[in-house]
Design an enzyme around this catalytic site. Structure first.
Site, PDB file in Angstrom:
ATOM      1  N   ASP A 276       0.822  -1.210   0.000  1.00  0.00           N
ATOM      2  CA  ASP A 276       0.000   0.000   0.000  1.00  0.00           C
ATOM      3  C   ASP A 276       0.856   1.259   0.000  1.00  0.00           C
ATOM      4  O   ASP A 276       2.065   1.205   0.189  1.00  0.00           O
ATOM      5  CB  ASP A 276      -0.977   0.011   1.191  1.00  0.00           C
ATOM      6  CG  ASP A 276      -0.381  -0.570   2.467  1.00  0.00           C
ATOM      7  OD1 ASP A 276       0.846  -0.528   2.617  1.00  0.00           O
ATOM      8  OD2 ASP A 276      -1.148  -1.059   3.310  1.00  0.00           O
TER       9      ASP A 276
ATOM     10  N   ASN B 205      -8.311  -3.276  13.887  1.00  0.00           N
ATOM     11  CA  ASN B 205      -9.680  -3.588  13.442  1.00  0.00           C
ATOM     12  C   ASN B 205      -9.700  -4.764  12.453  1.00  0.00           C
ATOM     13  O   ASN B 205     -10.706  -5.020  11.813  1.00  0.00           O
ATOM     14  CB  ASN B 205     -10.331  -2.352  12.809  1.00  0.00           C
ATOM     15  CG  ASN B 205      -9.602  -1.879  11.551  1.00  0.00           C
ATOM     16  OD1 ASN B 205      -8.645  -2.516  11.112  1.00  0.00           O
ATOM     17  ND2 ASN B 205     -10.054  -0.778  10.976  1.00  0.00           N
TER      18      ASN B 205
ATOM     19  N   HIS C 291      -7.795  -5.081   9.697  1.00  0.00           N
ATOM     20  CA  HIS C 291      -7.461  -4.828   8.286  1.00  0.00           C
ATOM     21  C   HIS C 291      -6.151  -5.512   7.897  1.00  0.00           C
ATOM     22  O   HIS C 291      -5.272  -5.709   8.730  1.00  0.00           O
ATOM     23  CB  HIS C 291      -7.454  -3.325   7.947  1.00  0.00           C
ATOM     24  CG  HIS C 291      -6.341  -2.529   8.543  1.00  0.00           C
ATOM     25  ND1 HIS C 291      -6.539  -1.297   9.138  1.00  0.00           N
ATOM     26  CD2 HIS C 291      -5.002  -2.747   8.622  1.00  0.00           C
ATOM     27  CE1 HIS C 291      -5.385  -0.808   9.541  1.00  0.00           C
ATOM     28  NE2 HIS C 291      -4.441  -1.666   9.247  1.00  0.00           N
TER      29      HIS C 291
ATOM     30  N   GLU D 150     -10.018  -2.239   4.802  1.00  0.00           N
ATOM     31  CA  GLU D 150     -10.713  -1.985   6.060  1.00  0.00           C
ATOM     32  C   GLU D 150     -11.917  -2.932   6.194  1.00  0.00           C
ATOM     33  O   GLU D 150     -12.358  -3.542   5.208  1.00  0.00           O
ATOM     34  CB  GLU D 150     -11.175  -0.520   6.094  1.00  0.00           C
ATOM     35  CG  GLU D 150     -10.033   0.506   6.044  1.00  0.00           C
ATOM     36  CD  GLU D 150      -9.290   0.663   7.375  1.00  0.00           C
ATOM     37  OE1 GLU D 150      -9.262  -0.283   8.195  1.00  0.00           O
ATOM     38  OE2 GLU D 150      -8.709   1.749   7.592  1.00  0.00           O
TER      39      GLU D 150
HETATM   40  C1  F6R Z   1       0.947  -1.411   6.168  1.00  0.00           C
HETATM   41  C2  F6R Z   1      -0.214  -2.279   6.214  1.00  0.00           C
HETATM   42  C3  F6R Z   1      -1.100  -2.312   7.406  1.00  0.00           C
HETATM   43  C4  F6R Z   1      -0.329  -2.578   8.700  1.00  0.00           C
HETATM   44  C5  F6R Z   1      -1.290  -2.527   9.888  1.00  0.00           C
HETATM   45  C6  F6R Z   1      -0.569  -2.760  11.203  1.00  0.00           C
HETATM   46  O1  F6R Z   1       1.633  -1.591   4.948  1.00  0.00           O
HETATM   47  O2  F6R Z   1      -0.454  -2.953   5.280  1.00  0.00           O
HETATM   48  O3  F6R Z   1      -2.054  -3.341   7.238  1.00  0.00           O
HETATM   49  O4  F6R Z   1       0.296  -3.825   8.620  1.00  0.00           O
HETATM   50  O5  F6R Z   1      -1.921  -1.285   9.929  1.00  0.00           O
HETATM   51  O6  F6R Z   1       0.312  -1.700  11.423  1.00  0.00           O
HETATM   52  P1  F6R Z   1       1.349  -1.729  12.618  1.00  0.00           P
HETATM   53  O7  F6R Z   1       2.317  -2.808  12.319  1.00  0.00           O
HETATM   54  O8  F6R Z   1       2.004  -0.358  12.595  1.00  0.00           O
HETATM   55  O9  F6R Z   1       0.583  -1.993  13.862  1.00  0.00           O
END
Ligand code: F6R
Length: 246
Positions: A67, A136, A138, A143
């Protein structure tokens, strides 16, 4: 699903980086799917050390980012382009040609999503996808409620995700409201998946996953349908009682 429970982040990074290294040693032209964020940062640090120690040749790998924020310049410290270069490309001196990453500055975002999906196909798809998980549930920036058939698309980030990511920005209002993310169906096409979950704030998402049920409101649960997933999870992220989802 193969589950490896570890005590802390340090162990998580050690286990995950060894798995990535093994995959590269087995397939020197590996296509590696990159998650950004806090969870995999230590894994990339360990990977860099292990690669340097063993002088592993990475010149034939490709990386595919999951992303990118919409509207952040590449040199913005919180862009995922910047993250990739800071954590991997800089220390490992990889060539920019090896990186496939969405362009969140493209004015024609829909075209960018189509281009990105094609770019992934052109390199033959992802061999090993690293994933973190949002509190959540994702994966990527898919989402809750995202179609399980989704391909690369533009998302409006939820308040919960923007708040969680505000820790990386000086001013919370700077967190972009939109991102480009690889879709759930594209993630599911990866040949294998390494999912990393750390910290008690991930316990609800991990619990939903481990319930074994597929629930669109917890996107991570779709991974129950993937034939080759390894979950590396800290004890505190696995602490919640099972049966949360459903
Ligand atoms: C980022 C991504 C998100 C993160 C998720 C957890 O490239 O794809 O799905 O993996 O938001 O983020 P952290 O590791 O910062 O808790």
């Amino acid at each position: 699903m193969n589950i490896v429970t570890v005590k802390n982040d340090m162990q998580l990074s050690d286990v995950a980086s060894s798995q990535i290294l093994k995959a590269i040693e087995n397939k020197p032209d590996l296509v590696l799917g990159i998650a950004t964020g806090g969870t995999p940062a230590g894994t990339y640090q360990q990977l860099v050390k292990k690669v340097q120690l063993k002088s592993v040749d990475l010149s034939n790998i490709k990386t595919v980012n999951l992303d990118e924020y919409v509207g952040l310049a590449r040199d913005h410290e919180e862009s995922y382009w910047h993250y990739l270069h800071e954590h991997l490309y800089g220390p490992l001196e990889l060539s920019p040609d090896q990186a496939i990453i969405p362009n969140g500055l493209n004015k024609k975002l829909e075209e960018e999503c189509v281009r990105y999906e094609q770019a992934i196909q052109q390199v033959g798809g992802v061999d090993l996808q690293i994933l973190g998980v949002g509190r959540n549930g994702h994966i990527g920036f898919n989402e809750p409620g995202t179609s399980l058939d989704s391909k690369t698309h533009v998302v409006e980030l939820t308040d919960s995700t923007r708040q969680a990511n505000a820790r990386f920005f000086e001013d919370p209002s700077e967190v972009p409201t939109r991102a480009i993310t690889v879709g759930i169906s594209t993630i599911m096409k990866s040949r294998s998946i390494l999912l990393l979950a750390s910290g008690e704030e991930k316990a609800a998402a991990v619990s939903a996953l481990l319930s074994g049920k597929i629930d669109k409101n917890w996107p991570v649960t779709i991974l129950n349908e993937h034939p080759d997933v390894t979950l590396v999870v800290t004890e505190d992220a696995k602490a919640e009682e099972q049966g949360h989802a459903g």
